[in-house]
Design a protein around this motif. Structure first.
Motif, PDB file in Angstrom:
ATOM      1  N   GLU A 175       0.822  -1.205   0.000  1.00 19.55           N
ATOM      2  CA  GLU A 175       0.000   0.000   0.000  1.00 19.55           C
ATOM      3  C   GLU A 175       0.862   1.264   0.000  1.00 19.55           C
ATOM      4  O   GLU A 175       1.894   1.310   0.679  1.00 19.55           O
ATOM      5  CB  GLU A 175      -0.921   0.022   1.228  1.00 19.55           C
ATOM      6  N   PRO A 176       0.444   2.312  -0.733  1.00 15.83           N
ATOM      7  CA  PRO A 176       1.221   3.563  -0.744  1.00 15.83           C
ATOM      8  C   PRO A 176       1.475   4.129   0.644  1.00 15.83           C
ATOM      9  O   PRO A 176       2.557   4.678   0.900  1.00 15.83           O
ATOM     10  CB  PRO A 176       0.346   4.505  -1.587  1.00 15.83           C
ATOM     11  N   ALA A 177       0.511   4.007   1.554  1.00 10.96           N
ATOM     12  CA  ALA A 177       0.717   4.519   2.915  1.00 10.96           C
ATOM     13  C   ALA A 177       1.858   3.770   3.615  1.00 10.96           C
ATOM     14  O   ALA A 177       2.597   4.361   4.427  1.00 10.96           O
ATOM     15  CB  ALA A 177      -0.568   4.400   3.731  1.00 10.96           C
ATOM     16  N   GLU A 178       2.018   2.495   3.305  1.00  7.65           N
ATOM     17  CA  GLU A 178       3.116   1.721   3.888  1.00  7.65           C
ATOM     18  C   GLU A 178       4.453   2.166   3.302  1.00  7.65           C
ATOM     19  O   GLU A 178       5.463   2.225   4.012  1.00  7.65           O
ATOM     20  CB  GLU A 178       2.890   0.238   3.633  1.00  7.65           C
ATOM     21  N   TYR A 179       4.482   2.471   2.010  1.00  9.03           N
ATOM     22  CA  TYR A 179       5.726   2.957   1.403  1.00  9.03           C
ATOM     23  C   TYR A 179       6.154   4.267   2.073  1.00  9.03           C
ATOM     24  O   TYR A 179       7.342   4.473   2.353  1.00  9.03           O
ATOM     25  CB  TYR A 179       5.559   3.200  -0.104  1.00  9.03           C
ATOM     26  N   THR A 180       5.180   5.130   2.319  1.00 10.76           N
ATOM     27  CA  THR A 180       5.475   6.402   2.980  1.00 10.76           C
ATOM     28  C   THR A 180       6.005   6.175   4.391  1.00 10.76           C
ATOM     29  O   THR A 180       6.984   6.813   4.813  1.00 10.76           O
ATOM     30  CB  THR A 180       4.214   7.284   3.032  1.00 10.76           C
ATOM     31  N   ALA A 181       5.372   5.261   5.126  1.00 12.73           N
ATOM     32  CA  ALA A 181       5.820   4.961   6.486  1.00 12.73           C
ATOM     33  C   ALA A 181       7.254   4.448   6.487  1.00 12.73           C
ATOM     34  O   ALA A 181       8.060   4.825   7.350  1.00 12.73           O
ATOM     35  CB  ALA A 181       4.882   3.953   7.131  1.00 12.73           C
ATOM     36  N   LEU A 182       7.585   3.609   5.515  1.00 11.76           N
ATOM     37  CA  LEU A 182       8.950   3.077   5.442  1.00 11.76           C
ATOM     38  C   LEU A 182       9.947   4.196   5.163  1.00 11.76           C
ATOM     39  O   LEU A 182      11.009   4.272   5.807  1.00 11.76           O
ATOM     40  CB  LEU A 182       9.029   2.004   4.350  1.00 11.76           C
ATOM     41  N   ARG A 183       9.623   5.076   4.223  1.00 19.02           N
ATOM     42  CA  ARG A 183      10.522   6.185   3.916  1.00 19.02           C
ATOM     43  C   ARG A 183      10.724   7.098   5.116  1.00 19.02           C
ATOM     44  O   ARG A 183      11.799   7.676   5.299  1.00 19.02           O
ATOM     45  CB  ARG A 183       9.975   6.999   2.725  1.00 19.02           C
TER      46      ARG A 183
END
Length: 222
Positions: free
Chosen positions: A200-208
């Motif tokens: 999910e895009p929100a997970e990519y953001t959290a990782l960054r």
């Protein structure tokens, strides 16, 4: 400097990483248990093969290895190769970060292996420092590709992120970073590997947004 692995995970969590003396780690070793007791993380197990291993081709015997303050779940390991000192500081945090003064997270919270590598040329001549990355899951080498944000993709899903001053080279199943270091010069790289693939895009953001030093302090104070 022992040959045992250090288990890393959240307090009460069921996602565990086994950090080896050579700096690589194994995970997804308890999939059978996670399937017998389904949680929010269980459907993600089907998105790639079972037991996973990540390696960096570092020496099997470190010159130094310890837990922070000899008890905290933050592991510092050092090696020496061709006059280049290599230090890895590794721990596990939540994908959304470790909050201060919070109760233990849910057992099925998504976790991330987070590490910083520092390469230092301790000689009086230029030296090359390198860090290969191999990633196997279910006895299969994963083909990773990096984007401009440092995200590491497998197909249309995210499998990690790196932060460095250069993109990796090499084949997708054997990425590597190389630096030419002047005498006394250092370079560092931060690597983040979640326990399960992110979709999910929100997970990519959290990782960054996971910051190494912020999370290190939070994990030490948890």
């Amino acid at each position: 400097k022992s040959d045992i692995y250090f288990p890393l995970g959240l307090d009460g969590g069921r996602q565990r990483f086994r950090l080896q003396p050579h700096g690589g780690f194994d995970f997804r070793t308890n999939d059978e248990f996670l399937r017998r007791r389904p949680g929010a993380d269980t459907p993600r197990l089907e998105l790639e093969g079972g037991v996973a291993t990540v390696g960096f081709s570092l020496p099997a015997k470190p010159t130094f290895r310890t837990l922070q303050e000899e008890s905290l779940p933050i592991v510092t390991t050092r090696w020496e190769r061709d006059g280049v000192g290599i230090e890895q500081v590794a721990f596990v945090t939540m994908l959304g970060g470790t909050p201060a003064n919070a109760p233990p997270p849910p057992a099925d919270a998504v976790t991330v292996w987070l590490a910083r590598f520092i390469f230092t040329n301790a000689t009086s001549e230029a030296r090359t420092a390198s860090l290969p990355l191999s990633f196997n899951a279910g006895d299969k080498s994963l083909a990773l590709h990096a984007d401009a944000d440092g995200l590491l993709w497998i197909g249309d899903k995210v499998r990690g992120q790196f932060i460095a001053n250069a993109a990796p080279g090499g084949e997708q199943t054997k990425l590597h970073w190389n630096w030419t270091l002047a005498p006394g010069e250092s370079r560092n790289l931060v690597l983040k590997i979640p326990y399960v693939v992110l979709t999910e895009p929100a997970e990519y953001t959290a990782l960054r947004q996971l910051d190494f030093e912020t999370e290190r302090q939070a994990v030490a104070g948890f």
